[in-house]
Design a protein around this motif. Structure first.
Motif, PDB file in Angstrom:
ATOM      1  N   ALA A 165      -4.615   6.239  -4.357  1.00 24.06           N
ATOM      2  CA  ALA A 165      -5.069   5.465  -5.517  1.00 24.06           C
ATOM      3  C   ALA A 165      -4.400   5.954  -6.803  1.00 24.06           C
ATOM      4  N   GLU A 166      -3.105   6.164  -6.736  1.00 25.44           N
ATOM      5  CA  GLU A 166      -2.377   6.689  -7.888  1.00 25.44           C
ATOM      6  C   GLU A 166      -1.346   5.719  -8.457  1.00 25.44           C
ATOM      7  N   CYS A 167      -0.822   4.807  -7.616  1.00 22.98           N
ATOM      8  CA  CYS A 167       0.293   3.990  -8.095  1.00 22.98           C
ATOM      9  C   CYS A 167      -0.159   2.657  -8.676  1.00 22.98           C
ATOM     10  N   GLY A 168      -1.311   2.159  -8.275  1.00 17.20           N
ATOM     11  CA  GLY A 168      -1.834   0.903  -8.812  1.00 17.20           C
ATOM     12  C   GLY A 168      -1.266  -0.338  -8.164  1.00 17.20           C
ATOM     13  N   ALA A 169      -0.331  -0.197  -7.203  1.00 21.24           N
ATOM     14  CA  ALA A 169       0.324  -1.369  -6.612  1.00 21.24           C
ATOM     15  C   ALA A 169      -0.649  -2.236  -5.818  1.00 21.24           C
ATOM     16  N   CYS A 170      -1.767  -1.655  -5.403  1.00 19.23           N
ATOM     17  CA  CYS A 170      -2.679  -2.382  -4.518  1.00 19.23           C
ATOM     18  C   CYS A 170      -3.918  -2.888  -5.245  1.00 19.23           C
ATOM     19  N   TYR A 189      -9.084  -0.766  -5.634  1.00 21.42           N
ATOM     20  CA  TYR A 189      -7.834  -0.383  -4.980  1.00 21.42           C
ATOM     21  C   TYR A 189      -7.934  -0.672  -3.483  1.00 21.42           C
ATOM     22  N   LEU A 232       0.858  -1.196   0.000  1.00 24.96           N
ATOM     23  CA  LEU A 232       0.000   0.000   0.000  1.00 24.96           C
ATOM     24  C   LEU A 232       0.895   1.248   0.000  1.00 24.96           C
ATOM     25  N   PRO A 233       1.741   1.409  -1.017  1.00 25.14           N
ATOM     26  CA  PRO A 233       2.782   2.442  -0.918  1.00 25.14           C
ATOM     27  C   PRO A 233       2.292   3.876  -0.998  1.00 25.14           C
ATOM     28  N   CYS A 234       1.158   4.146  -1.672  1.00 19.11           N
ATOM     29  CA  CYS A 234       0.855   5.558  -1.918  1.00 19.11           C
ATOM     30  C   CYS A 234      -0.175   6.130  -0.945  1.00 19.11           C
ATOM     31  N   GLY A 235      -0.507   5.364   0.075  1.00 22.94           N
ATOM     32  CA  GLY A 235      -1.268   5.938   1.177  1.00 22.94           C
ATOM     33  C   GLY A 235      -2.666   6.381   0.830  1.00 22.94           C
ATOM     34  N   CYS A 244      -5.992   0.256  -1.139  1.00 18.57           N
ATOM     35  CA  CYS A 244      -5.650   1.405  -0.289  1.00 18.57           C
ATOM     36  C   CYS A 244      -6.854   2.307  -0.053  1.00 18.57           C
TER      37      CYS A 244
END
Ligand code: FES
Length: 231
Positions: free
Chosen positions: A201-206, A216, A195-198, A218
């Motif tokens: 909902a911008e990075c897509g990692a989650c 998402y 959950l890197p971008c806190g 996050c």
């Protein structure tokens, strides 16, 4: 709450990994299933904040881990962002709740279990990895091996899970069910992903596969109604 400062007031080992208690302002304490992003301002090598799921909740802080950075020591100050995300919301009318940890640490389910038991709900936890760590769990909790989860389906009236996407993909086979079969009672799952971008909902990692596209974790989770997701 947004951003605040926290302080580690105790650390211990759980299953050979570090767990800690973090003191913080009351509005910064996450609810069961929510998360907080934490970083050590003194650790300039850490590129990303560390996501913390509460494993015990108090008015002035919470516990997290196992799996925390070894550099975190009693007295360490942490920059906190949270609480973030959607936590567990099992039905208040539930009287027989089953909890299951499909992989990773079952400690992420502990606050939801404690809440259910405090409401007078019977609770059973299906999980591996509990050996030697039962002193931190409510006395009223029953525990059972994960493989016996199918036996709970005739008893329970609510289910809460914790799983990685890979673990969730194995649920149907664990239950011995074919595609399309649904649980007859409310079920939620805490999906454990980076959950890197806190919550931006911008990075897509989650991103988690849902019945309709992706959600998402996050922002829309990390706790989802099970039937929202592809499983
Ligand atoms: S953590 Fe970046 S989109 Fe969810």
């Amino acid at each position: 709450m947004g951003r605040s400062m926290g302080k580690i007031t105790g650390v211990w080992e759980e299953n050979g990994e570090l767990a800690a208690r973090i003191q913080c302002p009351a509005p910064g304490v996450p609810a069961p299933g929510q998360y907080v992003l934490a970083s050590d301002p003194a650790d300039r090598a850490a590129a990303l904040p560390y996501r913390l799921f509460p494993t015990a909740i108090e008015r002035d802080g919470f516990s997290a881990g196992p799996g925390l950075p070894r550099a975190w020591l009693p007295g360490s100050v942490l920059a906190l962002n949270g609480p973030l995300g959607r936590g567990f919301a099992l039905p208040e009318a539930a009287r027989r709740a089953a909890f299951a940890c499909l992989d990773g640490s079952p400690a992420r389910l502990r606050p939801a279990i404690t809440t259910a038991i405090s409401r007078g709900c019977a609770a059973i936890l299906f999980s591996g990895g509990l050996e030697g760590a039962l002193d931190r769990w409510p006395n009223a909790l029953e525990v059972a091996p994960l493989e016996s989860l199918p036996e709970a389906l005739g008893w329970a009236d609510a289910l809460a899970l914790a799983a990685s996407p890979g673990g969730l993909a194995g649920l149907r086979s664990l239950l011995g069910w074919g595609a399309g079969k649904r649980l007859p009672f409310p079920a939620q799952v805490l999906v454990d992903v980076p959950l890197p971008c806190g919550g931006m909902a911008e990075c897509g990692a989650c991103a988690v596969r849902a019945r309709r596209g992706y959600r998402y974790a996050c922002r829309d989770g990390p706790v989802f109604d099970l039937d929202e997701l592809e499983w």
